[in-house]
Design an enzyme around this catalytic site. Structure first.
Site, PDB file in Angstrom:
ATOM      1  N   ASP A  61      13.261  35.377  36.623  1.00  0.00           N
ATOM      2  CA  ASP A  61      12.382  36.634  37.623  1.00  0.00           C
ATOM      3  C   ASP A  61      11.741  37.442  36.466  1.00  0.00           C
ATOM      4  O   ASP A  61      12.145  37.796  35.283  1.00  0.00           O
ATOM      5  CB  ASP A  61      13.468  37.387  38.201  1.00  0.00           C
ATOM      6  CG  ASP A  61      12.739  37.963  39.442  1.00  0.00           C
ATOM      7  OD1 ASP A  61      12.193  37.616  40.297  1.00  0.00           O
ATOM      8  OD2 ASP A  61      12.791  39.233  39.435  1.00  0.00           O
ATOM      9  N   GLU A  95       8.916  32.934  36.781  1.00  0.00           N
ATOM     10  CA  GLU A  95       8.092  33.589  37.582  1.00  0.00           C
ATOM     11  C   GLU A  95       7.141  34.570  36.789  1.00  0.00           C
ATOM     12  O   GLU A  95       7.532  35.839  36.623  1.00  0.00           O
ATOM     13  CB  GLU A  95       9.073  34.311  38.647  1.00  0.00           C
ATOM     14  CG  GLU A  95       7.910  35.172  39.790  1.00  0.00           C
ATOM     15  CD  GLU A  95       8.559  36.456  40.380  1.00  0.00           C
ATOM     16  OE1 GLU A  95       8.595  36.645  41.666  1.00  0.00           O
ATOM     17  OE2 GLU A  95       8.948  37.070  39.455  1.00  0.00           O
TER      18      GLU A  95
END
Length: 401
Positions: A87, A128
């Site tokens: 993330d 991401e």
């Protein structure tokens, strides 16, 4: 902010103090999207990219990096996971006001990759980045991440389907292919931070089906957000996007025997795995057919891409060629039968010659394809009509002399 490390780190004498980022004064700059990043605490300030409740770790501290490597090793070795979704991968190390995509961040991921591949050579790391394709590509040059989600492509696929405009998707796909090496991008539709794709399509099942056709025939490594395959709906706040998976029309949707933390989503009694599984015309069956086709045909996984020009805004068409196999994909993005189209490719890896088209997905009789030198074909009409929202995946078989 309630983590034991941070609670201890508030003290200057704590061994955890330098695991976080502190300042005696407010440096005065905002974050990479204009958000507050410096927060007061006991006369000092700590840094946090996302909110006051999520203080950033200080990855310039070798002890922090070592601890994160220990955590990764545990999941890879002791638990046996196949990899990690990383993330906010562009926010690892800030260089003052440079708070995204810093050179230090790239260096950190290079070092993490060496560690990661030593521990589990076959495991996967997908990042991401949520940035431009050009910024994302810098993480995919062979020494940092294995894959990264391609947000601009995701947005343009959804937009292309909603606006029945094939050029939005094909132009973006062509640009991504040119920018990111080796198909190291991950196509998707939406994720846990975004309004669910079925809601973006205003619950139009036909649009959901053709969006699935686009990402599951595209190059790269496609990712599905749970529930997309059955038509789960959801919009902000985030909790309504992350509702329990709808397995059945039984108690709590078959998700749990106890009351889940969030209520079930709208339409759960109809849009669930148990209801859709036996229906060959369901969205779930369409996803399964696409995944099966991708698994069984190498061209759909690793085939070189050629965008096919159909001279019609509603007709999406691509050619995938790998090794001994070639596949032609044709998708009608609109709700009307199409008769006014021709397929053209300026160059491809197809060998010169005549080809018969055999359906992998979609039914019909298809005209022979003639390919000229350089893999070119022009004014090709495989069928007289393309029905509304139709998907065809056609294998090309070359005639032997």
């Amino acid at each position: 902010a309630q983590h034991p490390w941070f609670m201890e780190a508030r003290s200057l004498a704590s061994p955890y103090h330098d695991w976080y980022i502190w300042s005696d004064y407010n440096p005065g700059y905002s974050g990479s999207w204009g958000q507050q990043v410096w927060f007061p605490l006991s006369g000092r300030y700590y840094y946090s990219t996302f909110s006051a409740g999520m203080p950033d770790l200080n990855y310039t501290n070798p002890e922090v990096t070592a601890e994160m490597q220990n955590a990764a090793r545990f999941w890879l070795v002791e638990v046996g996971v196949d990899g990690f979704r990383l993330d906010a991968a562009k926010h690892i190390i800030e260089e003052g006001a440079v708070q995204a995509n810093s050179e230090s961040t790239h260096e950190w991921w290079e070092n993490f990759r060496s560690f990661f591949k030593d521990v589990a050579p076959q495991a996967l790391i997908v990042g991401e980045i949520w940035d431009t394709t050009e910024s994302t590509a810098k993480y995919l040059e062979g020494d940092e991440l294995d894959l990264a989600f391609e947000f601009y492509l995701a947005n343009d696929i959804v937009l292309s389907v909603n606006e029945v405009n094939v050029e939005i998707a094909t132009e973006r796909l062509d640009a991504v292919e040119e920018t990111i090496p080796g198909m190291q991008y991950a196509p998707f539709l939406t994720n846990h931070d975004q309004v669910r794709v079925m809601t973006l399509f205003l619950d139009n099942m036909d649009k959901a089906r053709i969006a699935a056709s686009l990402i599951l025939t595209a190059p790269g490594v496609p990712f599905l957000y749970y529930g997309e395959e059955i038509g789960m709906q959801g919009e902000k706040p985030d909790e309504w996007i992350r509702r329990p998976m709808q397995w059945s029309d039984g108690a709590y949707g078959g998700f749990s025997t106890s009351s889940p933390w969030e209520t079930l989503g709208p339409g759960w009694m109809s849009f669930n795995v148990e209801e859709e599984s036996p229906d060959p015309g369901s969205l779930l069956s369409h996803y399964r057919n696409l995944i099966r086709a991708r698994n069984e045909h190498a061209a759909l996984r690793v085939g070189e891409l050629s965008i096919v020009d159909a001279y019609n805004d509603a007709i999406y068409s691509i050619l995938r060629v790998s090794g001994e196999e070639a596949v032609l994909v044709i998708v009608n993005l609109g709700g009307e039968t199409i008769t006014d189209y021709v397929l053209n490719v300026e160059e491809s890896r197809l060998a010169e010659g005549s080809y018969t088209l055999l359906p992998i997905l979609g039914e019909g009789a298809f005209r022979q394809l003639e390919v000229t030198p350089g893999g070119k074909f022009a004014f090709y009409i495989p069928m007289a009509e393309i029905p509304p929202y139709a998907t065809y995946i056609l294998q090309l078989h070359q005639h032997t002399p």
